[in-house]
Design a protein around this motif. Sequence first.
Motif, PDB file in Angstrom:
ATOM      1  N   MET A   1      15.335   8.051  -6.909  1.00  0.00           N
ATOM      2  CA  MET A   1      14.697   9.018  -6.019  1.00  0.00           C
ATOM      3  C   MET A   1      13.277   9.337  -6.478  1.00  0.00           C
ATOM      4  SD  MET A   1      15.961  12.846  -4.909  1.00  0.00           S
ATOM      5  CE  MET A   1      17.480  12.167  -4.224  1.00  0.00           C
ATOM      6  N   LEU A   2      13.101   9.480  -7.787  1.00  0.00           N
ATOM      7  CA  LEU A   2      11.777   9.779  -8.318  1.00  0.00           C
ATOM      8  C   LEU A   2      10.816   8.623  -8.066  1.00  0.00           C
ATOM      9  CD1 LEU A   2       9.693  11.338  -9.914  1.00  0.00           C
ATOM     10  CD2 LEU A   2      10.776  10.543 -12.035  1.00  0.00           C
ATOM     11  N   ARG A   3      11.279   7.415  -8.322  1.00  0.00           N
ATOM     12  CA  ARG A   3      10.389   6.265  -8.127  1.00  0.00           C
ATOM     13  C   ARG A   3      10.015   6.099  -6.659  1.00  0.00           C
ATOM     14  NH1 ARG A   3       8.909   1.192  -7.617  1.00  0.00           N
ATOM     15  NH2 ARG A   3       8.037   0.058  -9.405  1.00  0.00           N
ATOM     16  N   GLN A   4      10.966   6.300  -5.773  1.00  0.00           N
ATOM     17  CA  GLN A   4      10.681   6.182  -4.349  1.00  0.00           C
ATOM     18  C   GLN A   4       9.704   7.257  -3.896  1.00  0.00           C
ATOM     19  OE1 GLN A   4      11.509   3.675  -2.264  1.00  0.00           O
ATOM     20  NE2 GLN A   4      10.095   4.749  -0.899  1.00  0.00           N
ATOM     21  N   SER A   5       9.826   8.452  -4.448  1.00  0.00           N
ATOM     22  CA  SER A   5       8.888   9.528  -4.111  1.00  0.00           C
ATOM     23  C   SER A   5       7.476   9.168  -4.566  1.00  0.00           C
ATOM     24  CB  SER A   5       9.329  10.840  -4.764  1.00  0.00           C
ATOM     25  OG  SER A   5      10.554  11.281  -4.223  1.00  0.00           O
ATOM     26  N   LEU A   6       7.381   8.556  -5.729  1.00  0.00           N
ATOM     27  CA  LEU A   6       6.076   8.109  -6.225  1.00  0.00           C
ATOM     28  C   LEU A   6       5.452   7.087  -5.282  1.00  0.00           C
ATOM     29  CD1 LEU A   6       6.543   7.630 -10.077  1.00  0.00           C
ATOM     30  CD2 LEU A   6       4.948   9.172  -8.935  1.00  0.00           C
ATOM     31  N   VAL A   7       6.258   6.117  -4.861  1.00  0.00           N
ATOM     32  CA  VAL A   7       5.761   5.078  -3.956  1.00  0.00           C
ATOM     33  C   VAL A   7       5.297   5.696  -2.640  1.00  0.00           C
ATOM     34  CG1 VAL A   7       6.444   3.068  -2.585  1.00  0.00           C
ATOM     35  CG2 VAL A   7       7.125   3.229  -4.988  1.00  0.00           C
ATOM     36  N   SER A   8       6.097   6.606  -2.102  1.00  0.00           N
ATOM     37  CA  SER A   8       5.748   7.236  -0.829  1.00  0.00           C
ATOM     38  C   SER A   8       4.468   8.052  -0.936  1.00  0.00           C
ATOM     39  CB  SER A   8       6.898   8.138  -0.361  1.00  0.00           C
ATOM     40  OG  SER A   8       8.078   7.388  -0.157  1.00  0.00           O
ATOM     41  N   ALA A   9       4.283   8.723  -2.067  1.00  0.00           N
ATOM     42  CA  ALA A   9       3.140   9.620  -2.219  1.00  0.00           C
ATOM     43  C   ALA A   9       1.872   8.906  -2.666  1.00  0.00           C
ATOM     44  CB  ALA A   9       3.487  10.731  -3.212  1.00  0.00           C
ATOM     45  N   LEU A  10       2.018   7.943  -3.582  1.00  0.00           N
ATOM     46  CA  LEU A  10       0.837   7.381  -4.239  1.00  0.00           C
ATOM     47  C   LEU A  10       0.673   5.879  -4.063  1.00  0.00           C
ATOM     48  CD1 LEU A  10       1.253   9.546  -7.429  1.00  0.00           C
ATOM     49  CD2 LEU A  10      -0.553   9.777  -5.742  1.00  0.00           C
ATOM     50  N   GLY A  11       1.593   5.246  -3.365  1.00  0.00           N
ATOM     51  CA  GLY A  11       1.397   3.841  -3.024  1.00  0.00           C
ATOM     52  C   GLY A  11       2.162   2.874  -3.902  1.00  0.00           C
ATOM     53  N   GLN A  12       2.736   1.861  -3.270  1.00  0.00           N
ATOM     54  CA  GLN A  12       3.568   0.891  -3.984  1.00  0.00           C
ATOM     55  C   GLN A  12       2.758   0.050  -4.964  1.00  0.00           C
ATOM     56  OE1 GLN A  12       5.477  -2.055  -1.481  1.00  0.00           O
ATOM     57  NE2 GLN A  12       7.219  -2.179  -2.847  1.00  0.00           N
ATOM     58  N   VAL A  13       1.555  -0.343  -4.572  1.00  0.00           N
ATOM     59  CA  VAL A  13       0.746  -1.206  -5.444  1.00  0.00           C
ATOM     60  C   VAL A  13       0.443  -0.504  -6.761  1.00  0.00           C
ATOM     61  CG1 VAL A  13      -1.480  -2.359  -5.693  1.00  0.00           C
ATOM     62  CG2 VAL A  13      -0.262  -2.466  -3.512  1.00  0.00           C
ATOM     63  N   ARG A  14       0.043   0.760  -6.676  1.00  0.00           N
ATOM     64  CA  ARG A  14      -0.289   1.520  -7.883  1.00  0.00           C
ATOM     65  C   ARG A  14       0.948   1.709  -8.767  1.00  0.00           C
ATOM     66  NH1 ARG A  14      -3.141   5.603  -5.741  1.00  0.00           N
ATOM     67  NH2 ARG A  14      -5.162   5.173  -6.689  1.00  0.00           N
ATOM     68  N   VAL A  15       2.062   2.086  -8.152  1.00  0.00           N
ATOM     69  CA  VAL A  15       3.290   2.343  -8.913  1.00  0.00           C
ATOM     70  C   VAL A  15       3.817   1.054  -9.540  1.00  0.00           C
ATOM     71  CG1 VAL A  15       5.698   3.088  -8.741  1.00  0.00           C
ATOM     72  CG2 VAL A  15       3.911   4.360  -7.537  1.00  0.00           C
TER      73      VAL A  15
END
Length: 244
Positions: free
Chosen positions: A68-82
């Motif tokens: 859930m945390l990783r998906q929230s990061l992707v949604s908020a800050l972008g998959q490429v960056r994460v």
Amino acid sequence: MLELMVQMLRLRFSAAVEADAYRAAGTVLGWWKPARPSDRVNESADRIVRIAMDALHVLARQGVANKMLRQSLVSALGQVRVNGIGEAIAKNDPSLGPELSAWLATGKEIGEARSNDAVREMNEQALDEILANLLIAVDSQEAPNTLEMMADEVEILEPIHATTMRSTAGRIRLVAQWANAAATKRRLKLSGERGELVAYDPAIHTIDGQLQISARTRIRVPGVVRELEGRPATIIAKAQVERA
């Protein structure tokens, strides 16, 4: 605002593993759309992702995948960056198991990642086959040349039809240019020339009926191969041959 988040996340591990904490960062980045955020904002966003991925790394070393945390990061800050930061962390920790390492770097299970790679490979192969057929179809300039000759013959009696024929010939040549450009990007090229005499090889040729290997044949339709530097050529479409 992002700098304040950086300080808060550094001070409290519990905040760093709270999925909802990163929505605000995504909102701030969204203010710049469709423009690009400043370098300072991007640097702050990178630091936030680094803190969050370090927290995920700590949990992963304990065998926990906080999806859930990783998906929230992707949604908020972008998959490429994460994914970029996650991949760097995973590479620097050989003690991390392969499953968690792959998840940290890509957000996917190993089986899922392999499945996606297989689908991508199949799609690329299908694209190569389509481009190969198109490359073969536009190889001969006979069609546009014939149209232009016909246009010259009927121009006096049917000037409108002659104009249409010349326009069609020009479009055929344009399609040929596009096909060759696309094929070049995929490292595709024709193999053999129409009318060329070759020794029959079933590995690279097709023929109607049966024929002895190395028999003398003539190329009726060229084949297509994909050539990558340092690798042997891959046959995308076999050349069609006939008895010479």
